[in-house]
Design a protein around this motif. Structure first.
Motif, PDB file in Angstrom:
ATOM      1  N   MET A 307      33.546 -20.102 -33.746  1.00 36.54           N
ATOM      2  CA  MET A 307      32.977 -18.759 -33.683  1.00 36.54           C
ATOM      3  C   MET A 307      32.211 -18.553 -32.379  1.00 36.54           C
ATOM      4  O   MET A 307      32.242 -17.470 -31.791  1.00 36.54           O
ATOM      5  CB  MET A 307      32.060 -18.518 -34.879  1.00 36.54           C
ATOM      6  N   ALA A 308      31.521 -19.596 -31.906  1.00 31.34           N
ATOM      7  CA  ALA A 308      30.815 -19.493 -30.628  1.00 31.34           C
ATOM      8  C   ALA A 308      31.797 -19.316 -29.474  1.00 31.34           C
ATOM      9  O   ALA A 308      31.535 -18.576 -28.514  1.00 31.34           O
ATOM     10  CB  ALA A 308      29.943 -20.732 -30.405  1.00 31.34           C
ATOM     11  N   LEU A 309      32.963 -19.994 -29.569  1.00 35.61           N
ATOM     12  CA  LEU A 309      33.979 -19.850 -28.532  1.00 35.61           C
ATOM     13  C   LEU A 309      34.516 -18.421 -28.499  1.00 35.61           C
ATOM     14  O   LEU A 309      34.644 -17.811 -27.429  1.00 35.61           O
ATOM     15  CB  LEU A 309      35.115 -20.837 -28.787  1.00 35.61           C
ATOM     16  N   LEU A 310      34.838 -17.866 -29.662  1.00 33.58           N
ATOM     17  CA  LEU A 310      35.315 -16.482 -29.707  1.00 33.58           C
ATOM     18  C   LEU A 310      34.265 -15.523 -29.168  1.00 33.58           C
ATOM     19  O   LEU A 310      34.574 -14.590 -28.427  1.00 33.58           O
ATOM     20  CB  LEU A 310      35.682 -16.104 -31.145  1.00 33.58           C
ATOM     21  N   ASP A 311      33.013 -15.773 -29.521  1.00 30.62           N
ATOM     22  CA  ASP A 311      31.951 -14.885 -29.079  1.00 30.62           C
ATOM     23  C   ASP A 311      31.772 -14.942 -27.566  1.00 30.62           C
ATOM     24  O   ASP A 311      31.524 -13.914 -26.919  1.00 30.62           O
ATOM     25  CB  ASP A 311      30.652 -15.261 -29.788  1.00 30.62           C
ATOM     26  N   SER A 312      31.903 -16.124 -26.982  1.00 31.21           N
ATOM     27  CA  SER A 312      31.722 -16.251 -25.529  1.00 31.21           C
ATOM     28  C   SER A 312      32.825 -15.559 -24.752  1.00 31.21           C
ATOM     29  O   SER A 312      32.628 -15.178 -23.602  1.00 31.21           O
ATOM     30  CB  SER A 312      31.660 -17.737 -25.147  1.00 31.21           C
ATOM     31  N   TYR A 313      33.995 -15.389 -25.358  1.00 30.65           N
ATOM     32  CA  TYR A 313      35.109 -14.706 -24.703  1.00 30.65           C
ATOM     33  C   TYR A 313      35.274 -13.259 -25.201  1.00 30.65           C
ATOM     34  O   TYR A 313      36.322 -12.661 -24.995  1.00 30.65           O
ATOM     35  CB  TYR A 313      36.414 -15.472 -24.925  1.00 30.65           C
ATOM     36  N   ASN A 314      34.240 -12.720 -25.813  1.00 24.97           N
ATOM     37  CA  ASN A 314      34.257 -11.334 -26.318  1.00 24.97           C
ATOM     38  C   ASN A 314      35.435 -11.083 -27.260  1.00 24.97           C
ATOM     39  O   ASN A 314      36.056 -10.026 -27.234  1.00 24.97           O
ATOM     40  CB  ASN A 314      34.309 -10.334 -25.159  1.00 24.97           C
ATOM     41  N   LEU A 315      35.712 -12.081 -28.092  1.00 26.44           N
ATOM     42  CA  LEU A 315      36.780 -11.943 -29.077  1.00 26.44           C
ATOM     43  C   LEU A 315      36.240 -11.784 -30.492  1.00 26.44           C
ATOM     44  O   LEU A 315      37.019 -11.729 -31.435  1.00 26.44           O
ATOM     45  CB  LEU A 315      37.707 -13.158 -29.019  1.00 26.44           C
TER      46      LEU A 315
END
Length: 408
Positions: A307-315
């Motif tokens: 979830m942190a990865l998606l959030d960092s890429y505005n996904l």
């Protein structure tokens, strides 16, 4: 202000001279507005005393404006020398005009009528009709390689008015193939949303189902506002009551937008949803023991990192950029993130070694990598093909089983 007449000889033996009004270009409108604004200015400066104010004479600004108008270069009217026989073969409207008892036909057939016989078409686009005339007269040397999307739309309007779309079909297919080449996607004229919608309407009028399906998919991928509801989020540059549009194209694209929005969201959330579903299935088994089945730390860590990865890429769906990006941008960025993160061990979840953990009966005996699940889920995204079927669209959204393109 003299206006010269330009004659294009489409057929040297043509017996008809089609007359069109001169096109009004934006440059001419701008020059006229500038002259009009200049003519409304006071003769004297605003700071002049009342005694110095005077009325302009004939040699003043009015005469100067006339001189400026004479210097303007207005577009020339377009006159086309064409064959009545060729026009009649391509268009039933022109066939009726020249052969049936109509005003133009009787005057055209009258003894001693001039040749070429003049016919005025002031409401039509002369430049677009010239391209149409070149096509139906098989003047291949004069047919443009690829007209602009606005010109293609003007040609489509003429094909619709004079019922001659079948005569344009071969070149229509060729133009659309050239306009949708991969290298044209970065061209704002053909790759932008406005250009794609103009091409879509062109394919609609010419009844080209394959090209229409491909363009509707491109329009859908370039659409924005993913999280809005299906009707209020539909912002196409084609008006629902466009003169060339006689079916519910907006509704069909809106329905596919709703499905694509769900598919994209499910693809992003599916990796963690499957893990959570397995944990829940074990946790709520026949003999659930909440105090004996604590949350798996490996699963919690992998899900949190994902979830942190998606959030960092505005996904993440709550990110503003996710709400405003196009479907194409969201899918492309998600595939790029999945490719880069497939070797990230922090996104790998496997059963932990704690006794009686919530994960000890999961079907993922050898673990699961969340980024790889995302790549797998989105791997065929470009082949989803949630396009609009032209035949179903023209049948009121009903599939009658005889569509010329295979359905999604």
């Amino acid at each position: 202000m003299a206006t010269r007449t330009r004659i294009q000889v489409i057929d040297p033996k043509g017996d008809v001279l089609l007359r069109f009004a001169a096109p009004v270009t934006d440059a001419v409108i701008q020059q006229l507005e500038e002259l009009e604004a200049r003519g409304k200015q006071p003769v004297n400066e605003p700071w002049s005393s009342p005694e110095s104010m005077c009325t302009p004479d004939a040699e003043g600004p009015a005469a100067d404006m006339d001189m400026q108008l004479d210097k303007l270069e207005f577009p020339q009217p377009v006159n086309l020398q064409v064959s009545s026989v060729v026009l009649g073969l391509a268009s039933p409207v022109f066939y009726a005009m020249f052969n049936l008892p109509m005003t133009e036909g009787e005057a055209f057939r009258a003894p001693g009528s001039p040749r070429p016989f003049p016919i005025s078409l002031p409401e039509d686009n002369g430049e677009a009709f010239a391209i149409l005339a070149h096509v139906i007269h098989h003047r291949t040397d004069a047919i443009p390689f690829l007209p602009s999307t606005a010109m293609l739309l003007a040609i489509a309007a003429l094909a619709d008015k004079y019922v001659c779309a079948p005569a344009l079909m071969p070149y229509g297919v060729l133009w659309l193939q050239r306009a949708t080449e991969p290298e044209m996607r970065d061209d704002p004229e053909y790759g932008g949303l406005v250009g794609r919608c103009n091409l879509l309407l062109f394919a609609y009028v010419l009844d080209l189902p394959v090209e229409f399906a491909r363009l509707s998919w491109d329009v859908l991928l370039s659409h924005r506002q993913l999280l809005k509801d299906e009707m209020h989020g539909l912002e196409l540059p084609i008006s629902p009551d466009h003169e060339l549009l006689r079916h519910d194209l907006h509704g069909e694209i809106a329905r596919r937008k709703a499905r694509l929005r769900c598919d994209v969201h499910n693809a992003l959330m599916e990796p963690i949803s499957r893990v959570l579903a397995q944990l829940h299935a074990v946790y709520s088994g026949p003999s659930p023991e909440p105090e004996m089945r604590p949350t798996c730390p490996n699963a919690a860590l992998a899900i949190g990192n994902y979830m942190a990865l998606l959030d960092s890429y505005n996904l993440s769906p709550w990110r503003p950029q996710y709400e405003t990006d196009s479907f194409s941008a969201i899918i492309s960025r998600a595939l790029e993130v999945a490719a880069q993160a497939q070797e990230n061990p922090m996104l790998f979840f496997e059963m932990c070694t704690r006794n009686r953990c919530a994960c000890d009966r999961m079907v993922y005996g050898d673990g699961v990598h969340l980024a790889r699940r995302l790549a797998f889920r989105l791997g065929g995204a470009w082949k989803w093909k949630l396009w609009v079927c032209l035949d179903c669209l023209k049948n009121g959204g009903v599939d009658k089983g005889n569509c010329r393109v295979k359905h999604w």
